[in-house]
Design a protein around this motif. Structure first.
Motif, PDB file in Angstrom:
ATOM      1  N   ASP A   1     -12.411   1.949   7.105  1.00 52.19           N
ATOM      2  CA  ASP A   1     -12.551   0.788   7.979  1.00 52.19           C
ATOM      3  C   ASP A   1     -11.269  -0.039   8.055  1.00 52.19           C
ATOM      4  N   LEU A   2     -10.171   0.527   7.568  1.00 54.60           N
ATOM      5  CA  LEU A   2      -8.837  -0.066   7.692  1.00 54.60           C
ATOM      6  C   LEU A   2      -8.629  -1.335   6.877  1.00 54.60           C
ATOM      7  N   TRP A   3      -9.418  -1.524   5.816  1.00 54.38           N
ATOM      8  CA  TRP A   3      -9.150  -2.617   4.887  1.00 54.38           C
ATOM      9  C   TRP A   3      -7.995  -2.210   3.966  1.00 54.38           C
ATOM     10  N   PRO A   4      -7.248  -3.159   3.436  1.00 52.62           N
ATOM     11  CA  PRO A   4      -6.169  -2.801   2.510  1.00 52.62           C
ATOM     12  C   PRO A   4      -6.686  -2.022   1.307  1.00 52.62           C
ATOM     13  N   MET A   5      -5.947  -1.007   0.907  1.00 53.33           N
ATOM     14  CA  MET A   5      -6.338  -0.216  -0.249  1.00 53.33           C
ATOM     15  C   MET A   5      -5.534  -0.670  -1.472  1.00 53.33           C
ATOM     16  N   LYS A   6      -5.734   0.004  -2.572  1.00 49.50           N
ATOM     17  CA  LYS A   6      -5.033  -0.327  -3.812  1.00 49.50           C
ATOM     18  C   LYS A   6      -3.521  -0.278  -3.586  1.00 49.50           C
TER      19      LYS A   6
ATOM     20  N   GLU B   1       0.817  -1.212   0.000  1.00 49.71           N
ATOM     21  CA  GLU B   1       0.000   0.000   0.000  1.00 49.71           C
ATOM     22  C   GLU B   1       0.852   1.263   0.000  1.00 49.71           C
ATOM     23  N   GLY B   2       2.121   1.134   0.405  1.00 51.00           N
ATOM     24  CA  GLY B   2       3.040   2.259   0.354  1.00 51.00           C
ATOM     25  C   GLY B   2       2.921   3.220   1.513  1.00 51.00           C
TER      26      GLY B   2
END
Length: 257
Positions: free
Chosen positions: A130-135, A122-123
């Protein structure tokens, strides 16, 4: 990668300080650690709090694998911290494309020599509310396809309750449990004979992010969003600190952290 005597000594010193502190701050539950390969590998965790590196690094080091992170170049300029990062052979990442490529070359040397590299795809800390992984960025996928090293997805949950995203203090009581779940290496064989262009790297990165998200869904006991959070769609910077619509105060290169 063979650790120098200075690096080993510094790791021992830091572990002697960090382990008791981490055990004081939180309970821990590690699952799937037997899935960490014996040779070189690339660990790819989710990123939801500033203490993630300590949580993941603690788990990896306890398996007798000194962790090597790709970290923002600016951190190496911080007094004391910078010296510790250099002493333990952490890898600085600059903002420029050329700088990012140099960092990945160093990381490749570490993996080729049997070392453990940790990259946050994610960088930066996730923008997802909601703290889910993003792109994700493509650095981990690029390194994996260049080296053939296994990519090991790692999810953790609970550290954000001890030190919430962008917090200024720890929340120790009531005592929390931080869970870390290590998954099977991601199957990237479908990309092995393809050119390392943007389309290939983006698709491979999506596969990596799916694996991380699935692990996190297991830890959280709930389904992940149908669509991964994309900062660009929400007019947010992909890099650096971001709070309530304010501008980021740091930057990272496209090819990872």
């Amino acid at each position: 990668m063979k650790e120098s005597a200075k690096s080993r000594a510094t790791f021992v010193l830091l572990a002697g300080l960090a382990r008791p502190l981490m055990n004081l701050l939180m309970n821990k539950k590690w699952e799937g650690i037997e899935k960490l390969p014996a040779g070189g590998f690339i660990a790819v965790p989710n990123h939801c709090t500033e203490i993630d590196p300590v949580v993941v690094g603690h788990m990896v080091y306890n398996q007798k694998r000194p962790p090597h992170f790709l970290a923002k170049a600016g951190l190496f300029k911080v007094p004391v911290l910078g010296a510790l990062l250099r002493a333990t052979k952490q890898i600085p990442v600059e903002r420029s494309t050329a700088g990012a490529n140099r960092s990945l070359q160093v990381a490749k040397e570490v993996v080729d020599a049997g070392g453990a590299i940790i990259i946050y795809p994610e960088g930066t800390l996730t923008r997802d509310p909601d703290l889910w992984p993003m792109k994700g960025h493509t650095g981990a996928a690029r390194l994996a396809l260049q080296t053939g090293a296994p990519v090991v997805p790692v999810a953790h949950w609970g550290a954000h309750e001890v030190f919430p995203r962008y917090a200024k203090r720890f929340h120790v009581f009531p005592r929390k449990t931080v869970r870390v779940l290590v998954g099977e290496p991601v199957d990237l064989s479908a990309f092995a004979d393809r050119p390392l262009d943007r389309a290939t790297l983006t698709e491979a990165t999506d596969v990596i992010m799916d694996a991380i998200t699935d692990l996190l869904a297991t830890l959280r006991g709930e389904a992940a969003p149908a669509e991964r959070w994309d900062p660009a769609v929400h007019k947010q910077s992909k890099h650096g600190r971001f709070v309530d619509g304010t501008s980021p105060d740091a930057q990272q290169p496209e090819d990872g952290k």
